[in-house]
Write a protein that holds these residues in place. Structure first.
Motif, PDB file in Angstrom:
ATOM      1  N   UNK A   1       9.809  -6.011  59.545  1.00  0.00           N
ATOM      2  CA  UNK A   1       9.207  -6.124  60.877  1.00  0.00           C
ATOM      3  C   UNK A   1       7.988  -5.203  60.969  1.00  0.00           C
ATOM      4  N   UNK A   2       6.891  -5.781  61.472  1.00  0.00           N
ATOM      5  CA  UNK A   2       5.651  -5.024  61.607  1.00  0.00           C
ATOM      6  C   UNK A   2       4.735  -5.145  60.397  1.00  0.00           C
ATOM      7  N   UNK A   3       5.227  -5.740  59.330  1.00  0.00           N
ATOM      8  CA  UNK A   3       4.425  -5.922  58.133  1.00  0.00           C
ATOM      9  C   UNK A   3       3.815  -7.309  58.140  1.00  0.00           C
ATOM     10  N   UNK A   4       2.738  -7.457  57.404  1.00  0.00           N
ATOM     11  CA  UNK A   4       2.056  -8.746  57.270  1.00  0.00           C
ATOM     12  C   UNK A   4       2.246  -9.268  55.842  1.00  0.00           C
ATOM     13  N   UNK A   5       2.453 -10.581  55.724  1.00  0.00           N
ATOM     14  CA  UNK A   5       2.541 -11.206  54.408  1.00  0.00           C
ATOM     15  C   UNK A   5       1.217 -11.902  54.141  1.00  0.00           C
ATOM     16  N   UNK A   6       0.564 -11.523  53.078  1.00  0.00           N
ATOM     17  CA  UNK A   6      -0.716 -12.112  52.693  1.00  0.00           C
ATOM     18  C   UNK A   6      -0.468 -12.969  51.458  1.00  0.00           C
ATOM     19  N   UNK A   7      -0.723 -14.272  51.574  1.00  0.00           N
ATOM     20  CA  UNK A   7      -0.514 -15.193  50.453  1.00  0.00           C
ATOM     21  C   UNK A   7      -1.878 -15.593  49.890  1.00  0.00           C
ATOM     22  N   UNK A   8      -2.093 -15.273  48.633  1.00  0.00           N
ATOM     23  CA  UNK A   8      -3.352 -15.598  47.966  1.00  0.00           C
ATOM     24  C   UNK A   8      -3.191 -16.895  47.195  1.00  0.00           C
ATOM     25  N   UNK A   9      -4.166 -17.774  47.327  1.00  0.00           N
ATOM     26  CA  UNK A   9      -4.141 -19.047  46.602  1.00  0.00           C
ATOM     27  C   UNK A   9      -4.443 -18.791  45.131  1.00  0.00           C
ATOM     28  N   UNK A  10      -3.821 -19.550  44.236  1.00  0.00           N
ATOM     29  CA  UNK A  10      -4.114 -19.364  42.808  1.00  0.00           C
ATOM     30  C   UNK A  10      -5.534 -19.792  42.471  1.00  0.00           C
ATOM     31  N   UNK A  11      -6.081 -19.213  41.417  1.00  0.00           N
ATOM     32  CA  UNK A  11      -7.413 -19.559  40.937  1.00  0.00           C
ATOM     33  C   UNK A  11      -7.364 -20.976  40.359  1.00  0.00           C
ATOM     34  N   UNK A  12      -8.180 -21.913  40.882  1.00  0.00           N
ATOM     35  CA  UNK A  12      -8.131 -23.294  40.393  1.00  0.00           C
ATOM     36  C   UNK A  12      -8.432 -23.430  38.908  1.00  0.00           C
ATOM     37  N   UNK A  13      -9.177 -22.498  38.337  1.00  0.00           N
ATOM     38  CA  UNK A  13      -9.513 -22.614  36.911  1.00  0.00           C
ATOM     39  C   UNK A  13      -8.317 -22.310  36.015  1.00  0.00           C
ATOM     40  N   UNK A  14      -7.288 -21.643  36.557  1.00  0.00           N
ATOM     41  CA  UNK A  14      -6.118 -21.320  35.745  1.00  0.00           C
ATOM     42  C   UNK A  14      -5.020 -22.365  35.866  1.00  0.00           C
ATOM     43  N   UNK A  15      -5.151 -23.294  36.792  1.00  0.00           N
ATOM     44  CA  UNK A  15      -4.144 -24.334  36.971  1.00  0.00           C
ATOM     45  C   UNK A  15      -4.379 -25.420  35.931  1.00  0.00           C
ATOM     46  N   UNK A  16      -3.352 -25.768  35.151  1.00  0.00           N
ATOM     47  CA  UNK A  16      -3.557 -26.814  34.148  1.00  0.00           C
ATOM     48  C   UNK A  16      -3.796 -28.163  34.815  1.00  0.00           C
ATOM     49  N   UNK A  17      -4.537 -29.053  34.160  1.00  0.00           N
ATOM     50  CA  UNK A  17      -4.810 -30.354  34.763  1.00  0.00           C
ATOM     51  C   UNK A  17      -3.532 -31.186  34.891  1.00  0.00           C
TER      52      UNK A  17
END
Length: 127
Positions: free
Chosen positions: A57-73
Motif C-alpha cells: 500500500x502506497x507503492x507504485x508498480x511501474x511496468x516497462x514494455x519489452x524492447x521490440x528488437x529483443x522479441x523473436x519474430x
C-alpha cells in the motif's frame, strides 16, 4: 540445473520472462524485461506472476514494455516477410484494359503502362 532461469516464486518452475526490482527511495516496484544477468537484489518472474504482481500500500508498480528488437519474430511476422519478398520479386506487367475498352482501336486515353508496384498499389503512366 537448467541454464534457463526460473521464476523466483516458491514452487513455481515456469521460465522467467520479467525481472522485478524495488526502488525503495521512490516506493516503486519496477517490472521490466528479463535482466541479462541474475542479480541478488532483483527477482525473476514468470508471465503469470509478473502480471499478478501487486505492491505494498502506497507503492507504485511501474511496468516497462519489452524492447521490440529483443522479441523473436512470430510465425505471422515471418509469413508477412515472405509475402512481401514474393510480391517484390514479381515482374512488372502491362496494365490491363477494362472489359468495355477491349473492342476499341487506337488505344483508350487515360490507360497506360504500369511502371512501379508497391504492395497492392500500382503506378501507371499515360501514353
Amino acid at each position: 540445473m537448467s541454464p534457463a532461469r526460473r521464476c523466483s516464486r516458491t514452487a513455481c518452475d515456469r521460465p522467467a520472462v520479467t525481472t522485478l526490482t524495488y526502488v525503495y527511495a521512490d516506493q516503486t516496484a519496477v517490472v521490466g524485461p528479463l535482466a541479462t544477468y541474475a542479480e541478488p537484489h532483483s527477482y525473476d518472474l514468470c508471465d503469470v506472476h509478473g502480471e499478478r504482481l501487486s505492491a505494498p500500500r502506497g507503492w507504485e508498480v511501474l511496468r516497462l514494455a519489452p524492447d521490440p528488437s529483443t522479441i523473436p519474430p512470430s510465425p505471422d511476422d515471418l509469413l508477412a516477410l515472405a509475402d512481401a519478398v514474393r510480391e517484390a520479386g514479381r515482374p512488372l506487367v502491362e496494365a490491363t484494359r477494362s472489359p468495355g475498352e477491349a473492342g476499341r482501336t487506337g488505344g483508350p486515353s487515360g490507360v497506360g503502362r504500369e511502371t512501379a508496384r508497391r504492395g497492392h498499389l500500382r503506378v501507371l503512366t499515360s501514353e
